[in-house]
Scaffold this motif. Structure first.
Motif, mmCIF file in Angstrom:
data_model
loop_
_atom_site.group_PDB
_atom_site.id
_atom_site.type_symbol
_atom_site.label_atom_id
_atom_site.label_comp_id
_atom_site.label_asym_id
_atom_site.label_seq_id
_atom_site.Cartn_x
_atom_site.Cartn_y
_atom_site.Cartn_z
ATOM 1 N N ARG A 79 0.822 -1.220 0.000
ATOM 2 C CA ARG A 79 0.000 0.000 0.000
ATOM 3 C C ARG A 79 0.858 1.273 0.000
ATOM 4 N NH1 ARG A 79 -3.018 -3.703 2.952
ATOM 5 N NH2 ARG A 79 -5.189 -3.934 2.251
ATOM 6 N N LEU A 80 1.868 1.275 -0.851
ATOM 7 C CA LEU A 80 2.749 2.439 -0.962
ATOM 8 C C LEU A 80 2.221 3.357 -2.056
ATOM 9 C CD1 LEU A 80 6.217 0.664 -0.604
ATOM 10 C CD2 LEU A 80 4.903 1.871 1.145
ATOM 11 N N SER A 81 1.085 3.968 -1.806
ATOM 12 C CA SER A 81 0.455 4.830 -2.795
ATOM 13 C C SER A 81 1.217 6.145 -2.917
ATOM 14 C CB SER A 81 -0.995 5.100 -2.400
ATOM 15 O OG SER A 81 -1.031 5.869 -1.213
ATOM 16 N N PRO A 82 1.006 6.898 -4.010
ATOM 17 C CA PRO A 82 1.715 8.173 -4.186
ATOM 18 C C PRO A 82 1.419 9.193 -3.102
ATOM 19 C CG PRO A 82 0.712 7.439 -6.253
ATOM 20 C CD PRO A 82 0.199 6.543 -5.187
ATOM 21 N N THR A 83 0.251 9.091 -2.463
ATOM 22 C CA THR A 83 -0.115 10.056 -1.423
ATOM 23 C C THR A 83 0.156 9.527 -0.023
ATOM 24 O OG1 THR A 83 -2.392 9.210 -1.482
ATOM 25 C CG2 THR A 83 -1.874 11.112 -2.870
ATOM 26 N N GLY A 84 0.619 8.284 0.066
ATOM 27 C CA GLY A 84 0.889 7.694 1.367
ATOM 28 C C GLY A 84 2.323 7.923 1.820
ATOM 29 N N GLY A 85 2.725 7.188 2.821
ATOM 30 C CA GLY A 85 4.065 7.336 3.370
ATOM 31 C C GLY A 85 5.086 6.520 2.612
ATOM 32 N N PHE A 86 6.350 6.782 2.936
ATOM 33 C CA PHE A 86 7.459 6.043 2.340
ATOM 34 C C PHE A 86 7.781 4.824 3.197
ATOM 35 C CE2 PHE A 86 7.894 10.297 0.679
ATOM 36 C CZ PHE A 86 8.360 10.108 -0.615
ATOM 37 N N LEU A 87 8.467 3.858 2.558
ATOM 38 C CA LEU A 87 8.888 2.654 3.269
ATOM 39 C C LEU A 87 10.338 2.368 2.905
ATOM 40 C CD1 LEU A 87 7.754 0.452 5.173
ATOM 41 C CD2 LEU A 87 7.308 -0.936 3.150
ATOM 42 N N ASP A 90 27.271 8.300 -9.954
ATOM 43 C CA ASP A 90 27.393 7.796 -8.583
ATOM 44 C C ASP A 90 26.283 6.800 -8.289
ATOM 45 O OD1 ASP A 90 29.541 9.478 -8.211
ATOM 46 O OD2 ASP A 90 28.302 11.119 -7.459
ATOM 47 N N ASN A 91 26.619 5.756 -7.545
ATOM 48 C CA ASN A 91 25.642 4.714 -7.223
ATOM 49 C C ASN A 91 24.683 5.181 -6.131
ATOM 50 O OD1 ASN A 91 26.746 2.831 -9.035
ATOM 51 N ND2 ASN A 91 28.297 2.221 -7.540
ATOM 52 N N PRO A 92 23.487 4.586 -6.077
ATOM 53 C CA PRO A 92 22.556 4.915 -4.986
ATOM 54 C C PRO A 92 23.131 4.488 -3.636
ATOM 55 C CG PRO A 92 21.438 3.752 -6.778
ATOM 56 C CD PRO A 92 22.900 3.645 -7.042
ATOM 57 N N ALA A 93 22.609 5.087 -2.570
ATOM 58 C CA ALA A 93 22.979 4.648 -1.233
ATOM 59 C C ALA A 93 22.449 3.243 -0.986
ATOM 60 C CB ALA A 93 22.430 5.629 -0.200
ATOM 61 N N ALA A 94 22.941 2.603 0.044
ATOM 62 C CA ALA A 94 22.477 1.258 0.379
ATOM 63 C C ALA A 94 20.976 1.288 0.671
ATOM 64 C CB ALA A 94 23.248 0.724 1.583
ATOM 65 N N SER A 95 20.337 0.156 0.457
ATOM 66 C CA SER A 95 18.871 0.091 0.570
ATOM 67 C C SER A 95 18.379 0.401 1.977
ATOM 68 C CB SER A 95 18.383 -1.288 0.139
ATOM 69 O OG SER A 95 18.954 -2.306 0.948
ATOM 70 N N ARG A 96 19.235 0.214 2.972
ATOM 71 C CA ARG A 96 18.796 0.501 4.346
ATOM 72 C C ARG A 96 18.724 1.997 4.622
ATOM 73 N NH1 ARG A 96 23.895 -1.544 4.388
ATOM 74 N NH2 ARG A 96 25.584 -0.234 5.207
ATOM 75 N N TYR A 97 19.311 2.808 3.726
ATOM 76 C CA TYR A 97 19.322 4.251 3.941
ATOM 77 C C TYR A 97 18.258 4.997 3.129
ATOM 78 C CZ TYR A 97 23.904 3.301 5.975
ATOM 79 O OH TYR A 97 24.924 2.817 6.735
ATOM 80 N N THR A 98 17.639 4.346 2.176
ATOM 81 C CA THR A 98 16.694 5.031 1.296
ATOM 82 C C THR A 98 15.280 4.524 1.522
ATOM 83 O OG1 THR A 98 17.034 3.426 -0.497
ATOM 84 C CG2 THR A 98 18.468 5.367 -0.461
ATOM 85 N N GLU A 99 14.322 5.341 1.105
ATOM 86 C CA GLU A 99 12.907 4.987 1.212
ATOM 87 C C GLU A 99 12.229 5.231 -0.124
ATOM 88 O OE1 GLU A 99 11.603 7.537 4.323
ATOM 89 O OE2 GLU A 99 12.249 6.197 5.932
ATOM 90 N N ALA A 100 11.090 4.596 -0.320
ATOM 91 C CA ALA A 100 10.428 4.719 -1.624
ATOM 92 C C ALA A 100 8.930 4.482 -1.485
ATOM 93 C CB ALA A 100 11.029 3.720 -2.622
ATOM 94 N N ARG A 101 8.229 4.941 -2.509
ATOM 95 C CA ARG A 101 6.809 4.656 -2.689
ATOM 96 C C ARG A 101 6.519 4.748 -4.179
ATOM 97 N NH1 ARG A 101 4.202 10.307 -0.293
ATOM 98 N NH2 ARG A 101 5.077 11.692 -1.908
ATOM 99 N N MET A 102 5.331 4.383 -4.586
ATOM 100 C CA MET A 102 4.979 4.432 -5.998
ATOM 101 C C MET A 102 4.664 5.853 -6.435
ATOM 102 S SD MET A 102 2.680 1.051 -6.778
ATOM 103 C CE MET A 102 1.380 1.536 -5.646
ATOM 104 N N THR A 103 4.816 6.092 -7.734
ATOM 105 C CA THR A 103 4.386 7.359 -8.315
ATOM 106 C C THR A 103 2.997 7.197 -8.929
ATOM 107 O OG1 THR A 103 5.367 6.837 -10.463
ATOM 108 C CG2 THR A 103 6.771 7.966 -8.855
ATOM 109 N N ALA A 104 2.429 8.307 -9.365
ATOM 110 C CA ALA A 104 1.119 8.246 -10.014
ATOM 111 C C ALA A 104 1.186 7.440 -11.300
ATOM 112 C CB ALA A 104 0.614 9.661 -10.294
ATOM 113 N N ALA A 105 2.334 7.497 -11.997
ATOM 114 C CA ALA A 105 2.484 6.710 -13.233
ATOM 115 C C ALA A 105 2.443 5.219 -12.926
ATOM 116 C CB ALA A 105 3.789 7.089 -13.930
ATOM 117 N N ALA A 106 3.084 4.805 -11.841
ATOM 118 C CA ALA A 106 3.042 3.391 -11.459
ATOM 119 C C ALA A 106 1.628 2.982 -11.079
ATOM 120 C CB ALA A 106 3.998 3.147 -10.293
ATOM 121 N N GLU A 107 0.920 3.852 -10.395
ATOM 122 C CA GLU A 107 -0.470 3.566 -10.023
ATOM 123 C C GLU A 107 -1.335 3.394 -11.269
ATOM 124 O OE1 GLU A 107 -2.678 4.963 -6.031
ATOM 125 O OE2 GLU A 107 -2.506 6.507 -7.579
ATOM 126 N N ALA A 108 -1.031 4.183 -12.312
ATOM 127 C CA ALA A 108 -1.780 4.055 -13.562
ATOM 128 C C ALA A 108 -1.494 2.713 -14.234
ATOM 129 C CB ALA A 108 -1.414 5.205 -14.498
#
Length: 767
Positions: free
Chosen positions: A61-69, A120-138
């Motif tokens: 339930r990582l909707s575009p208007t919800g929180g990050f995980l 430059d590479n992304p930070a390790a997964s334990r340091y970043t958070e994410a959720r879906m965008t409106a495009a992904a929801e579509a």
């Protein structure tokens, strides 16, 4: 080992040839790579790993208007439930979906360090958070409405979608790339507004030609912008065949600094070019003087790209400078197009633009039909429940009596005969209840269960009227769905309406929806030789015996004493100009080309020539010549083989040089410019042979032919001269001697010759 120790095959053992076993297993691996890893599906434009990431995020339930995980949680759930591969690979795939410089319409909204355009590479997964965008929801819209097929996950505990519903043509919108077994794919991103316009055109005119789609789709639209300079006819052919390429240049402008000074500012760089490596390449171009017009490069980028290029002089033409940089750096790239996709989720095929859009539209129709049937089932179920509720309200006293006093109220409700309700209006004033003449009906199990589960607060008059209104609305909706399922034209009209809604949400008027990549005609600057851009100045080239080279300013006296490192001395010293190209001939038979302008200055001892060219340490420098186009050279090896080669054929374009004289166990001996009509050859046995230059073949590469025959030893030296002028050489005292009568030494090529004339140098050299 004896035959007695060999184990006989058991009754359950299966034997097969090694060829068959390896072939079957490799075919299985190849099909798995093609279908489940490397190639995207034409319907939703996703590979399995991306599809599983988005589905796992939707379950969280990582909707575009919800929180990050935390990204670690997302990649962990994806790995544990759907994608049994390394979590690092899953996180890398998810991070790319969040990079707005890699994906035109990001599907993941990242919080934290997800990499940058510098590489430059992304930070390790334990340091970043994410959720879906409106495009992904579509892309996921309708997934809970039986829009697509589901299949078991890898261990059978759960199910996952085989394809996403996809409200827009994601394959072309975000592009894709991958390498499978025996095939690959590479699709550039495009503008979503243009793609939907083309889809609407294809709905209106299913038989539209491929070229008509290009009136809507102008070409790729890269997230990093840039300028496409590919001719329109080439792009049309690429989209028609599914294979081709696009020339993409950086976007630049001239910035006026006042007082006649100016600089070039690059504001957009080509797609998938790392800015840091681009800066390194430009710095290398300056250091190696491949583009003498460029003096300096600076990276002043912050949020936006800003690469500053300083010209060497204010008189430099900016177009010429950029033209040279386009040829010598990644400020211009060629992005290849290879639309190799899974057209039905199973079969790889190189598709045209029309075929890809057609696959998406057919998928959208399947989704519409499946969602409509799913909705129809929901409506039928709700209508059945509503009919039961209405019956209960019309016979409320009897229903309450059964529920209160009957031991099995569900069976009693189903066994009772109820008068069918006839409702002619939904208002309380016009309400008409059951009549004695009404037909009697029985409640179904679904209706009885719904009545028993009804809340007491629903037992009011207003709720009854609302149920009647809801029933009428559902019946009207049901009629509309039935008409939709029966009429293909209505289906395409509904799909067109849905696409228009998507276009309104993500089109050019939305944030980030405007086209970023522009188009221009390739203002190719006519090729200008580097020598023409170098100030022509006299120099003296000095190369020592140990191979240290330098360029002294001006034409100095060649007999002047020069300083060298201990144990070193002069080897080659000659006058040249900064615009000259120098031909270096090695004992390995290769020619190397060095620009005189790139030679180190004469203040010190110079630099090793081997740092400028890839000449092996064991290969001696045979000669260094100033390149003169139109001239010819005589090259020969120690075993006496040689030929004539045009100078233009020995000019090398790379540090690795160009192999001209093929050698066996021998080494290269000499390289002399042709000057005359005869060749004089002297062997280590001091025998001299003179023959016509026309007896030697003219070649661009090879072993050559025999110049002189030897019983022992090999070639010592050779020269070319005009027979009428006689053969000259330097005696031990440094005086020039000439032998005019040469009948004694004239013969056929590949003969032994005669002993050298009196006074010929003891080192067997003509010069």
């Amino acid at each position: 080992m004896s035959d007695d120790n060999e184990t006989a095959p058991g009754p359950n053992d299966v034997t097969e040839s090694l060829r068959s076993a390896i072939g079957d297993r490799y075919l299985t691996y190849a099909l798995s790579t093609i279908m489940h890893r490397a190639l995207p599906d034409a319907r939703d434009g996703l590979k399995p790993v991306h599809r599983r990431i988005l589905y796992a995020m939707s379950r969280l339930r990582l909707s575009p208007t919800g929180g990050f995980l935390k990204s670690a949680k997302i990649s962990g759930d994806t790995m544990g439930d759907f994608h049994p591969h390394g979590d690092a690979a899953i996180y890398d795939a998810m991070a790319r979906l969040a990079q707005d410089f890699n994906v035109r319409y990001p599907l993941v909204d990242g919080q934290g360090n997800f990499g940058n355009i510098d590489g430059d590479n992304p930070a390790a997964s334990r340091y970043t958070e994410a959720r879906m965008t409106a495009a992904a929801e579509a892309l996921l819209e309708g997934l809970s409405e039986d829009a697509v097929d589901f299949r078991d996950n890898y261990d059978g505990r759960l199910t996952e979608p085989s394809v996403l519903p996809a409200s827009f043509p994601n394959l072309l919108a975000n592009g894709s790339s991958g390498i499978a077994v025996g095939m690959a794919t590479n699709i550039p991103p495009h503008n979503l507004h243009e793609l939907i316009d083309a889809c609407l055109h294809l709905i209106k005119s299913p038989g539209a030609a491929d070229d008509s789609l290009l009136t809507h789709i102008l070409g790729p639209d890269f997230p990093t912008g840039g300028v496409i300079v590919e001719p329109p006819e080439n792009m049309a052919e690429a989209y028609r065949t599914g294979r081709g390429s696009f020339r993409l240049r950086a976007k630049w402008e001239v910035e006026d600094l006042g007082r006649g000074q100016w600089q070039i500012v690059v504001t957009e760089i080509p797609y998938q070019v790392q800015k840091s490596k681009l800066i390194e390449k430009l710095a290398e171009v300056i250091q190696t003087k491949k583009v003498p017009l460029l003096a300096d490069v600076r990276d002043e980028s912050a949020e936006d790209v800003r690469v500053v290029l300083e010209p060497r002089a204010r008189s430099v033409d900016p177009e010429m400078l950029m033209g040279m940089l386009f040829r010598n750096s990644d400020l211009e790239i060629r992005f290849s197009l290879n639309m190799n996709v899974l057209i039905d989720g199973l079969t790889p095929k190189v598709c045209s633009l029309k075929e890809v859009l057609r696959a998406f539209l057919d998928h959208r129709r399947d989704v519409l039909v499946r969602r409509s049937r799913h909705r129809l089932g929901k409506i039928d179920h709700r209508l059945e429940v509503l009919e039961g509720f209405i019956i209960a309200f019309l016979h409320l006293d009897r229903v309450i009596d059964i529920i209160r006093y009957d031991d099995d109220p569900k069976s009693a409700l189903m066994a009772e005969d109820w008068a069918h309700p006839h409702i002619r209006a939904t208002s309380e004033k016009d309400y008409v209840g059951p009549k004695a003449t009404d037909p009697e009906i029985a409640l179904t199990e679904v209706q009885a269960e719904a009545i028993l589960n009804m809340r007491l607060r629903s037992l009011r008059r207003l709720e009854e009227l609302e149920l009647i209104a809801e029933r009428d609305a559902l019946r009207a909706e049901r009629q509309g769905i039935m008409a939709l399922l029966a009429d293909e034209a209505l289906q395409w009209a509904r799909i067109a309406d849905e696409l228009r809604e998507t276009r309104k949400q993500f089109g050019r008027t939305s944030p980030g929806g405007a086209r970023r990549t522009q188009f221009a005609l390739a203002a190719d600057v006519a090729y200008v030789p580097i020598e023409a851009m170098i100030d022509r100045e006299p120099i003296t080239v000095v190369c020592s015996q140990m191979g240290w080279v330098r360029a002294m300013t001006g034409h100095i006296d060649l007999t002047r004493d020069l300083k060298f490192k201990d144990g070193d001395a002069a080897r080659f010293t000659f006058h040249a100009e900064t615009t000259d190209k120098l031909l270096v001939f090695g004992a390995n038979g290769r020619f190397y080309t060095v620009s005189a302008a790139n030679l180190p200055g004469g203040r010190g001892m110079g630099e090793p020539l081997r740092l400028m060219i890839d000449l092996p340490n064991e290969a001696e420098i045979i000669d260094i010549l100033i390149h003169k186009p139109g001239e010819k050279l005589l090259v020969a090896s120690t075993d006496g083989n040689g030929f004539v080669v045009p100078e233009v054929e020995v000019v090398a374009q790379t540090r690795a040089g160009k192999q001209v004289l093929n050698l066996g166990a021998s080494t290269a001996r000499l390289c002399k410019r042709i000057a005359g009509d005869h060749v004089a050859v002297v062997g280590e046995n001091r025998k001299v042979l003179v023959f016509g230059i026309d007896e030697l073949p003219e070649m661009t590469r090879g072993k050559g032919v025999r110049l002189q025959k030897y019983k022992d030893g090999g070639l010592s030296d050779a020269t070319t001269f005009t027979l009428a002028d006689g053969l000259t050489w330097l005696d031990p005292a440094g005086r020039t001697r000439t032998q005019s009568e040469l009948d004694e030494w004239i013969g056929k090529r590949a003969t032994a010759g005669r002993m050298a004339p009196r006074g010929f140098p003891r080192d067997n050299r003509f010069t």
